[in-house]
Design a protein around this motif. Sequence first.
Motif, PDB file in Angstrom:
ATOM      1  N   PRO A 178      -5.400  -1.985  18.103  1.00  0.00           N
ATOM      2  CA  PRO A 178      -5.171  -0.558  18.402  1.00  0.00           C
ATOM      3  C   PRO A 178      -5.809  -0.123  19.720  1.00  0.00           C
ATOM      4  O   PRO A 178      -5.261   0.718  20.427  1.00  0.00           O
ATOM      5  CB  PRO A 178      -5.868   0.161  17.224  1.00  0.00           C
ATOM      6  N   LYS A 192       2.302   0.712  12.377  1.00  0.00           N
ATOM      7  CA  LYS A 192       3.706   0.630  11.932  1.00  0.00           C
ATOM      8  C   LYS A 192       4.401  -0.522  12.654  1.00  0.00           C
ATOM      9  O   LYS A 192       5.099  -1.333  12.056  1.00  0.00           O
ATOM     10  CB  LYS A 192       4.403   1.964  12.249  1.00  0.00           C
ATOM     11  N   ASN A 193       4.168  -0.611  13.973  1.00  0.00           N
ATOM     12  CA  ASN A 193       4.814  -1.667  14.774  1.00  0.00           C
ATOM     13  C   ASN A 193       4.382  -3.057  14.341  1.00  0.00           C
ATOM     14  O   ASN A 193       5.116  -4.025  14.535  1.00  0.00           O
ATOM     15  CB  ASN A 193       4.446  -1.524  16.267  1.00  0.00           C
ATOM     16  N   THR A 194       3.167  -3.163  13.807  1.00  0.00           N
ATOM     17  CA  THR A 194       2.679  -4.493  13.407  1.00  0.00           C
ATOM     18  C   THR A 194       2.798  -4.687  11.887  1.00  0.00           C
ATOM     19  O   THR A 194       2.064  -5.489  11.307  1.00  0.00           O
ATOM     20  CB  THR A 194       1.216  -4.703  13.863  1.00  0.00           C
ATOM     21  N   GLN A 195       3.709  -3.948  11.275  1.00  0.00           N
ATOM     22  CA  GLN A 195       3.978  -4.060   9.824  1.00  0.00           C
ATOM     23  C   GLN A 195       2.692  -3.931   9.004  1.00  0.00           C
ATOM     24  O   GLN A 195       2.478  -4.643   8.019  1.00  0.00           O
ATOM     25  CB  GLN A 195       4.691  -5.380   9.471  1.00  0.00           C
ATOM     26  N   TYR A 228      -3.602  -1.236  22.597  1.00  0.00           N
ATOM     27  CA  TYR A 228      -2.345  -0.474  22.533  1.00  0.00           C
ATOM     28  C   TYR A 228      -2.579   0.958  23.029  1.00  0.00           C
ATOM     29  O   TYR A 228      -1.829   1.480  23.843  1.00  0.00           O
ATOM     30  CB  TYR A 228      -1.868  -0.490  21.083  1.00  0.00           C
ATOM     31  N   HIS A 262      -2.976   6.589  18.859  1.00  0.00           N
ATOM     32  CA  HIS A 262      -1.840   5.661  18.808  1.00  0.00           C
ATOM     33  C   HIS A 262      -1.901   4.707  17.626  1.00  0.00           C
ATOM     34  O   HIS A 262      -1.008   3.887  17.449  1.00  0.00           O
ATOM     35  CB  HIS A 262      -1.762   4.869  20.120  1.00  0.00           C
ATOM     36  N   PRO A 315      -1.470   5.050  14.290  1.00  0.00           N
ATOM     37  CA  PRO A 315      -0.361   5.020  13.317  1.00  0.00           C
ATOM     38  C   PRO A 315       0.848   4.244  13.847  1.00  0.00           C
ATOM     39  O   PRO A 315       1.429   3.422  13.123  1.00  0.00           O
ATOM     40  CB  PRO A 315      -0.032   6.498  13.109  1.00  0.00           C
ATOM     41  N   THR A 316       1.210   4.464  15.125  1.00  0.00           N
ATOM     42  CA  THR A 316       2.367   3.752  15.685  1.00  0.00           C
ATOM     43  C   THR A 316       2.058   2.260  15.781  1.00  0.00           C
ATOM     44  O   THR A 316       2.902   1.409  15.455  1.00  0.00           O
ATOM     45  CB  THR A 316       2.674   4.283  17.109  1.00  0.00           C
ATOM     46  N   TYR A 317       0.833   1.961  16.234  1.00  0.00           N
ATOM     47  CA  TYR A 317       0.457   0.552  16.360  1.00  0.00           C
ATOM     48  C   TYR A 317       0.592  -0.158  15.009  1.00  0.00           C
ATOM     49  O   TYR A 317       1.171  -1.241  14.903  1.00  0.00           O
ATOM     50  CB  TYR A 317      -0.983   0.418  16.891  1.00  0.00           C
TER      51      TYR A 317
END
Length: 403
Positions: free
Chosen positions: A176, A162-165, A179, A156, A158-160
């Motif tokens: 991470p 991305k979500n946290t800029q 998450y 997870h 990469p998504t984490y």
Amino acid sequence: MAEHDIGSNKHNEAIAKALKQVSAHGTDLIDGDSAAREKLIASARELVAVAETPVETLLWNIWAPPTRSVALRIAVDLKVFETAVQDDGRPKSDAEFATPTAASPILVKRITRVCASMHMLEEKSSGLYAPNALTRLLARPEYTGSWDCAQPSFAHMPTYLKNTQFKNPQNPTDGPFQYGQKYPGHGFGWLTDHPDVFQAFHHYAYTLRKHRPNWVEMYPVHDRHISGPRENDSSVLVDIGGGTGQILQDFRKSTPEYAGRLVLQEVPEVIAVAQGMELDKSTNIELQVHDFFTPQPIKGARAYFMRSVLHDWADEQCRVILGHLRDAMEPGYSRILINDCVLADEHAAWQHISLDIFMMALASAQERTESEWHALIDSCGLKIAGIYNKGEGNEGMIEVILE
Ligand SMILES: C[S@@+](CC[C@H](N)C(=O)[O-])C[C@H]1O[C@@H](n2cnc3c(N)ncnc32)[C@H](O)[C@@H]1O
């Protein structure tokens, strides 16, 4: 990764150059230079990289590492490695590997053939596998601990990010790991909530280091820790966040001339496990519950030792831990000994680089370069007196004194 057309003169020249390196290091090793082994491995990897096409390298990266990792983990649950080593390692069929867990032999076949293609089993003939040295290591329980902690965070991450800029994760209770695991607290809390993984993790941490240079081998223990600056020195070696005590036990056994106290400090859950593991009584190790975010109760110890502790924390938390030690130290006598990775500023070892991402995944933490260690230690009013290393990719020893 081949930068030139396959079969072109340039590509052939690059292969010839890489081959020459492999051959030179291989010859050195055969001639008795044991240090050439690591160079041989690195140059063999370089040769593969030069010989492969970019698409082959890309496909390998996309397909092979995740498959190998997940097949290994499933094979452990299927008891494939344990089964493989039984009966003196007699080669076994997929039907036999399926028996301990009543698994589908077709599923087992799909897993064992990955294990064989990745050198975790030796394929004797179609569907018949024997153990090799790696199988024997994998047949032991400890190697699942790290996978179970880290894989959800890796999946997870990469998504984490991305979500946290794409901020550098630094919060140990919101990163991470939380998450990926859908867990609200610190990773160590998650570990204690999962006793099987907890046990495996501590075995893993201990076993891992048994295969790597011990701090006693790289640090001048005798000078610094045994021959005293004082008469009748009542020395104390405190292992802070020391796991289940084996480091101190090994130290007592390997250094019988050390007559001082050995104190293991840990969180209550780990002290309870250490008590259950019944450390050898003759080593006389004192177990003490202590939270390293609170003032250090042992003042003026000769050494405050921490192995793989500071790499679990971002700088902000490390400063609190080190600050409590600084306040407990006796000037000119006490030392802090940090047994952790010291990343090279350039061409860092793959082990250090990989562990850095592991630490991000597990604890929003990091491995540190030599200059980052200096900056951290200096910012606590402490000073690095020396850095000791044994072999690229291994953990080093950082000796810290009061400024
Ligand atoms: C990565 S492990 C290293 C264990 C051991 N030093 C080794 O190298 O095998 C980090 C250790 O820090 C301990 N720890 C975490 N938070 C702590 C705290 N607040 N106070 C004391 N120990 C703590 C954990 O329980 C864990 O055993």
